[in-house]
Scaffold this motif. Structure first.
Motif, PDB file in Angstrom:
ATOM      1  N   ALA A 322      -8.941   1.710   6.754  1.00 22.02           N
ATOM      2  CA  ALA A 322      -8.599   3.122   6.917  1.00 22.02           C
ATOM      3  C   ALA A 322      -7.120   3.304   7.233  1.00 22.02           C
ATOM      4  O   ALA A 322      -6.483   4.246   6.762  1.00 22.02           O
ATOM      5  N   ASP A 323      -6.541   2.401   8.038  1.00 19.45           N
ATOM      6  CA  ASP A 323      -5.107   2.457   8.345  1.00 19.45           C
ATOM      7  C   ASP A 323      -4.268   2.329   7.075  1.00 19.45           C
ATOM      8  O   ASP A 323      -3.272   3.025   6.895  1.00 19.45           O
ATOM      9  N   LEU A 324      -4.662   1.416   6.201  1.00 25.21           N
ATOM     10  CA  LEU A 324      -3.914   1.213   4.962  1.00 25.21           C
ATOM     11  C   LEU A 324      -3.943   2.471   4.098  1.00 25.21           C
ATOM     12  O   LEU A 324      -2.926   2.871   3.521  1.00 25.21           O
ATOM     13  N   SER A 327      -1.842   5.433   5.528  1.00 25.23           N
ATOM     14  CA  SER A 327      -0.389   5.250   5.523  1.00 25.23           C
ATOM     15  C   SER A 327       0.300   6.089   4.451  1.00 25.23           C
ATOM     16  O   SER A 327       1.474   6.441   4.581  1.00 25.23           O
ATOM     17  N   GLY A 328      -0.422   6.406   3.371  1.00 21.69           N
ATOM     18  CA  GLY A 328       0.185   7.134   2.259  1.00 21.69           C
ATOM     19  C   GLY A 328       1.097   6.271   1.402  1.00 21.69           C
ATOM     20  O   GLY A 328       1.722   6.762   0.456  1.00 21.69           O
ATOM     21  N   ASP A 329       1.166   4.985   1.685  1.00 23.30           N
ATOM     22  CA  ASP A 329       2.028   4.045   0.972  1.00 23.30           C
ATOM     23  C   ASP A 329       1.233   3.424  -0.177  1.00 23.30           C
ATOM     24  O   ASP A 329       0.222   2.764   0.057  1.00 23.30           O
ATOM     25  N   PRO A 330       1.662   3.610  -1.449  1.00 20.41           N
ATOM     26  CA  PRO A 330       0.913   3.037  -2.580  1.00 20.41           C
ATOM     27  C   PRO A 330       0.738   1.527  -2.473  1.00 20.41           C
ATOM     28  O   PRO A 330      -0.299   0.992  -2.877  1.00 20.41           O
ATOM     29  N   ARG A 331       1.720   0.853  -1.898  1.00 16.18           N
ATOM     30  CA  ARG A 331       1.598  -0.596  -1.733  1.00 16.18           C
ATOM     31  C   ARG A 331       0.467  -0.942  -0.791  1.00 16.18           C
ATOM     32  O   ARG A 331      -0.340  -1.842  -1.060  1.00 16.18           O
TER      33      ARG A 331
END
Length: 352
Positions: A322-324, A327-331
């Motif tokens: 869920a944290d990943l 993050s809103g970061d595509p990576r």
């Protein structure tokens, strides 16, 4: 032909499968259902072979979602093989655009569709939402996805065996009231996410539940857990600090935690979960307060481990996942997909 809408919870699996076939046939495709007992394929609902009039064919693993929001379109996970095909209720164009950007093929109940393989492209947009009969509504356990309910769900997803624990134990582990636990369990059972018979309780539809929990976490709970944002010139210290973190009751989450599970990930930030701000840790490793762009995120550890004797130094993988996504970061999103496909705990949830 029957009409399906997002408020219709009475439709059984056979009905959904028939609706999938009908919508695909309307697109001029020949549909061959190869199987509906897909327990070995995790969360997939039906395996279909689609053939165009020119003879081009592809086999898809169809996953049925009874709803699809913009957040869920970003968070939802699909197995990579066989190629996934989402079937859901009406998709607005912004939501459909998110799915296309992620390379996810879809068909909705209004006939909007996007399927692309080899030289085949089917792209139907702008069809309106099917009419909804008055008085037919369903919360689908919406109350369970409020902030306190998400804490209970975290316990159930992280340790599925706790579904059979007494309410008081669940309340103590999740840090919420006894009344909240009773409400959440009742709503989950009513929405089909929890199987109850006598004193037996166990999770059901785990893949969908994890999707909804991850989506709601990013909206309702993530920001509420912030204890402090910090910046560190050197993040390498945490990898050799397991004993120190354990002594302070601090656990690692986010992409740092993910990197301990997935060696492909090279984290550029550190997320720590603690019951209170770990002042000693902050001073020892020279963490400076950061208003924006901090690379060390310290958050509230709101739960108690049900099995403290085997407590790890990283948070449970549903929270890392869920944290990943949050993050809103595509990576990090990409590594979230990899984690969900490779982590044993997440795979067990998807098979539930």
């Amino acid at each position: 032909m029957f009409s399906l809408n997002e408020h219709d919870e009475s439709l059984n699996a056979a009905g959904w499968t028939a609706e999938v076939r009908a919508r695909l046939q309307e697109l001029g495709l020949r549909v061959e259902v190869l199987g509906t007992d897909l327990r070995d394929l995790g969360q997939l609902d039906v395996l279909v072979k689609l053939t165009t009039e020119s003879g081009a064919a592809r086999t898809f693993g169809v996953e049925i979602k009874r709803r699809m929001t913009a957040e869920l379109a970003t968070a939802v996970h699909f197995p990579r093989t066989p190629p996934p095909l989402l079937f859901t209720t009406h998709l607005s164009e912004p939501i459909a655009e998110r799915l296309r950007a992620r390379g996810i093929d879809y068909v909705d109940t209004a006939g909007n569709a996007h399927l692309a393989w080899d030289d085949v492209l089917i792209d139907v947009r702008g069809r309106r939402k099917p009419t909804v009969s008055a008085g037919r509504t369903s919360s689908r356990g919406a109350g369970a996805f409020g902030r306190a309910g998400l804490q209970v769900l975290f316990i159930l997803l992280s340790w599925p065996e706790t579904a059979a624990f007494p309410y008081r134990s669940l309340a103590a582990m999740s840090g919420v009231s006894l009344g909240t636990v009773k409400t959440v369990v009742g709503e989950l059972a009513g929405a089909g996410y929890l199987y109850e018979r006598g004193n037996e309780r166990r999770l059901a539809r785990g893949a969908e539940l994890l999707d909804r929990w991850s989506e709601a976490y990013s909206i309702s709970l993530d920001a509420a857990l912030v204890l402090g944002e910090f910046a560190a010139a050197d993040l390498s210290w945490w990898r050799t600090a397991e004993a120190e973190l354990r002594s302070l009751g601090v656990q690692v989450g986010g992409e740092a935690g993910a990197s301990l599970i997935d060696p492909h990930l090279r984290p550029v930030s550190l997320t720590l979960y603690a019951t209170q701000l770990p002042v000693q840790l902050i001073g020892r490793h020279r963490l400076a307060r950061a208003e924006n762009d901090g690379n060390v995120h310290i958050r509230t550890r709101f739960w108690k481990e049900p099995f403290p004797e085997r407590e790890p130094w990283i948070v449970p993988s549903p929270l890392i996942y869920a944290d990943l996504l949050a993050s809103g970061d595509p990576r990090q999103r990409e590594h979230g997909d990899r984690l969900r496909s490779g982590d044993d705990r997440l795979k067990r949830i998807d098979r539930t």
